[in-house]
Design an enzyme around this catalytic site. Structure first.
Site, PDB file in Angstrom:
ATOM      1  N   ARG A   8       0.875  -1.166   0.000  1.00  0.00           N
ATOM      2  CA  ARG A   8       0.000   0.000   0.000  1.00  0.00           C
ATOM      3  C   ARG A   8       0.919   1.224   0.000  1.00  0.00           C
ATOM      4  O   ARG A   8       2.091   1.129   0.368  1.00  0.00           O
ATOM      5  CB  ARG A   8      -0.853   0.018   1.274  1.00  0.00           C
ATOM      6  CG  ARG A   8      -1.886  -1.089   1.299  1.00  0.00           C
ATOM      7  CD  ARG A   8      -2.623  -1.126   2.633  1.00  0.00           C
ATOM      8  NE  ARG A   8      -3.463   0.031   2.853  1.00  0.00           N
ATOM      9  CZ  ARG A   8      -4.171   0.220   3.971  1.00  0.00           C
ATOM     10  NH1 ARG A   8      -4.116  -0.670   4.957  1.00  0.00           N
ATOM     11  NH2 ARG A   8      -4.922   1.296   4.115  1.00  0.00           N
ATOM     12  N   HIS A   9       0.388   2.363  -0.406  1.00  0.00           N
ATOM     13  CA  HIS A   9       1.150   3.622  -0.339  1.00  0.00           C
ATOM     14  C   HIS A   9       1.527   3.915   1.117  1.00  0.00           C
ATOM     15  O   HIS A   9       0.945   3.342   2.045  1.00  0.00           O
ATOM     16  CB  HIS A   9       0.269   4.751  -0.874  1.00  0.00           C
ATOM     17  CG  HIS A   9      -1.049   4.811  -0.152  1.00  0.00           C
ATOM     18  ND1 HIS A   9      -1.209   5.444   1.058  1.00  0.00           N
ATOM     19  CD2 HIS A   9      -2.244   4.248  -0.460  1.00  0.00           C
ATOM     20  CE1 HIS A   9      -2.444   5.296   1.458  1.00  0.00           C
ATOM     21  NE2 HIS A   9      -3.111   4.565   0.568  1.00  0.00           N
ATOM     22  N   ASN A  15      -5.340   8.956   6.189  1.00  0.00           N
ATOM     23  CA  ASN A  15      -5.222   7.747   7.013  1.00  0.00           C
ATOM     24  C   ASN A  15      -5.122   8.132   8.486  1.00  0.00           C
ATOM     25  O   ASN A  15      -5.667   7.453   9.351  1.00  0.00           O
ATOM     26  CB  ASN A  15      -3.986   6.919   6.638  1.00  0.00           C
ATOM     27  CG  ASN A  15      -4.091   6.235   5.293  1.00  0.00           C
ATOM     28  OD1 ASN A  15      -3.130   6.187   4.525  1.00  0.00           O
ATOM     29  ND2 ASN A  15      -5.261   5.702   4.975  1.00  0.00           N
ATOM     30  N   ARG A 105      -1.049   9.979  -3.009  1.00  0.00           N
ATOM     31  CA  ARG A 105      -0.346   9.232  -1.957  1.00  0.00           C
ATOM     32  C   ARG A 105       0.480   8.064  -2.517  1.00  0.00           C
ATOM     33  O   ARG A 105       1.511   7.708  -1.942  1.00  0.00           O
ATOM     34  CB  ARG A 105      -1.343   8.763  -0.892  1.00  0.00           C
ATOM     35  CG  ARG A 105      -2.548   7.981  -1.405  1.00  0.00           C
ATOM     36  CD  ARG A 105      -3.635   7.960  -0.352  1.00  0.00           C
ATOM     37  NE  ARG A 105      -4.792   7.123  -0.626  1.00  0.00           N
ATOM     38  CZ  ARG A 105      -5.864   7.521  -1.316  1.00  0.00           C
ATOM     39  NH1 ARG A 105      -5.892   8.723  -1.856  1.00  0.00           N
ATOM     40  NH2 ARG A 105      -6.900   6.707  -1.472  1.00  0.00           N
ATOM     41  N   GLU A 128      -7.736   3.421  -5.763  1.00  0.00           N
ATOM     42  CA  GLU A 128      -8.541   2.827  -4.688  1.00  0.00           C
ATOM     43  C   GLU A 128     -10.013   2.782  -5.099  1.00  0.00           C
ATOM     44  O   GLU A 128     -10.441   3.517  -6.009  1.00  0.00           O
ATOM     45  CB  GLU A 128      -8.348   3.647  -3.394  1.00  0.00           C
ATOM     46  CG  GLU A 128      -9.088   3.109  -2.169  1.00  0.00           C
ATOM     47  CD  GLU A 128      -8.809   1.637  -1.862  1.00  0.00           C
ATOM     48  OE1 GLU A 128      -8.970   0.789  -2.781  1.00  0.00           O
ATOM     49  OE2 GLU A 128      -8.500   1.312  -0.723  1.00  0.00           O
ATOM     50  N   HIS A 196      -3.458   0.417  -3.166  1.00  0.00           N
ATOM     51  CA  HIS A 196      -4.338   0.746  -2.029  1.00  0.00           C
ATOM     52  C   HIS A 196      -4.947  -0.529  -1.442  1.00  0.00           C
ATOM     53  O   HIS A 196      -4.861  -1.593  -2.040  1.00  0.00           O
ATOM     54  CB  HIS A 196      -5.443   1.682  -2.520  1.00  0.00           C
ATOM     55  CG  HIS A 196      -4.893   2.890  -3.207  1.00  0.00           C
ATOM     56  ND1 HIS A 196      -4.703   4.075  -2.569  1.00  0.00           N
ATOM     57  CD2 HIS A 196      -4.443   3.071  -4.485  1.00  0.00           C
ATOM     58  CE1 HIS A 196      -4.179   4.957  -3.413  1.00  0.00           C
ATOM     59  NE2 HIS A 196      -4.001   4.370  -4.583  1.00  0.00           N
TER      60      HIS A 196
HETATM   61  O1  F6P Z   1      -8.966   3.721   4.592  1.00  0.00           O
HETATM   62  C1  F6P Z   1      -8.133   3.478   3.524  1.00  0.00           C
HETATM   63  C2  F6P Z   1      -8.903   2.845   2.388  1.00  0.00           C
HETATM   64  O2  F6P Z   1      -7.987   2.545   1.377  1.00  0.00           O
HETATM   65  C3  F6P Z   1     -10.043   3.712   1.820  1.00  0.00           C
HETATM   66  O3  F6P Z   1      -9.649   4.690   0.893  1.00  0.00           O
HETATM   67  C4  F6P Z   1     -10.968   2.675   1.247  1.00  0.00           C
HETATM   68  O4  F6P Z   1     -12.277   3.138   1.012  1.00  0.00           O
HETATM   69  C5  F6P Z   1     -10.877   1.603   2.306  1.00  0.00           C
HETATM   70  O5  F6P Z   1      -9.551   1.633   2.804  1.00  0.00           O
HETATM   71  C6  F6P Z   1     -11.222   0.237   1.816  1.00  0.00           C
HETATM   72  O6  F6P Z   1     -11.285  -0.690   2.865  1.00  0.00           O
HETATM   73  P1  F6P Z   1     -12.677  -1.380   3.209  1.00  0.00           P
HETATM   74  O7  F6P Z   1     -13.132  -2.062   1.952  1.00  0.00           O
HETATM   75  O8  F6P Z   1     -12.344  -2.344   4.313  1.00  0.00           O
HETATM   76  O9  F6P Z   1     -13.655  -0.315   3.640  1.00  0.00           O
END
Ligand code: F6P
Length: 244
Positions: A8-9, A15, A105, A128, A196
């Site tokens: 991941r970045h 975050n 990022r 992402e 991501h």
């Molecule tokens: O919080 C970081 C992130 O990469 C968000 O940008 C993204 O929406 C999320 O994690 C995805 O994780 P999950 O599918 O568990 O919500």
């Protein structure tokens, strides 16, 4: 023989505050990770090249002990050690690909890699998941403002698609990353993918034969490099965690 790394970045300012999506840049800690990552990859490249050359040397020694000399003859002007070093250097200098998403990022994480040494590409397919109306919100805010949506996603994370323009589901991201997976399997160069959480879960899930149902729940911590090592029975995944 090649190396495949995924990460991941580095930590972003979003975050830190727990906001999803968006296009924030790295936090100070994220920048430290990015710098450490570029050093780590460089060291891994050198080690990999040395290991390959040593393996080849050992094989040649075995053949020699059986009375078979390798066809490739040296000019005699360099010692075996110098030759091995030169071979390792040339392996090390061969093209190494860095793919990132097109989000700040991820691109900033790759900014510590020397463009003369790495073939760096930014690819939209590695972005992402698009959370549309929920972009920039914390999970707590989503559960307060859109409680039904929050629960629907919890019940079926794989198929749930964020409402609003451009909103995506895991299934949507699986479809858009398919071409990346095909390219990753086809190419012969070593590479590092900086992406991501959702895309990591999908790529790692695919590489480890995980079921689609399990993928959205995989633990993919920040500041961790995943190395994919192909084995006869499937891929082995090694994790390298960065401790600040
Ligand atoms: O919080 C970081 C992130 O990469 C968000 O940008 C993204 O929406 C999320 O994690 C995805 O994780 P999950 O599918 O568990 O919500």
């Amino acid at each position: 023989d090649r190396q495949i790394f995924l990460t991941r970045h580095g930590q972003s300012t979003d975050n830190v505050t727990g906001r999803i999506g968006g296009d924030a840049d790295l936090s100070p800690s994220g920048r430290k990770y990015a710098e450490a990552l570029s050093k780590f990859i460089k060291e891994q490249r050198v080690q990999f090249a040395l290991d390959l050359v040593h393996e080849q040397h050992e094989r040649e020694e075995i053949w020699k002990s059986k009375g078979l000399e390798p066809l490739e003859k040296t000019d005699g002007s360099r010692t075996p050690e110098e030759l091995m070093k030169a071979k390792a250097e040339s392996i090390c200098n061969s093209q190494f690909i860095v793919w990132t998403s097109m989000l700040k990022r991820a691109m900033s994480t790759a900014a510590y890699f020397d463009p003369d040494e790495y073939d760096i590409k930014h690819i939209r397919f590695l972005n992402e998941i698009n959370a549309s109306i929920c972009e920039g919100m914390t999970y707590e805010e989503i559960s307060n403002v859109y409680p039904d949506e929050y629960n629907l996603r919890k019940q079926n994370k794989l198929f749930y698609r964020y409402p609003g323009i451009g909103g995506e589901s895991y299934m949507d991201v699986i479809h858009r990353t398919q071409s990346m997976i095909i390219e990753l399997e086809r190419m012969s160069q070593s590479c590092l993918i900086i992406t991501h959480r959702v895309v990591m879960r999908i790529l790692l899930g695919y590489l480890t034969d995980m079921s689609q149902k399990e993928m959205p729940h995989m633990d993919v911590p920040m500041h961790t490099v995943f190395e994919v090592r192909p084995k006869p029975y499937g891929n082995e995944i090694l994790k390298w965690r960065y401790i600040e």
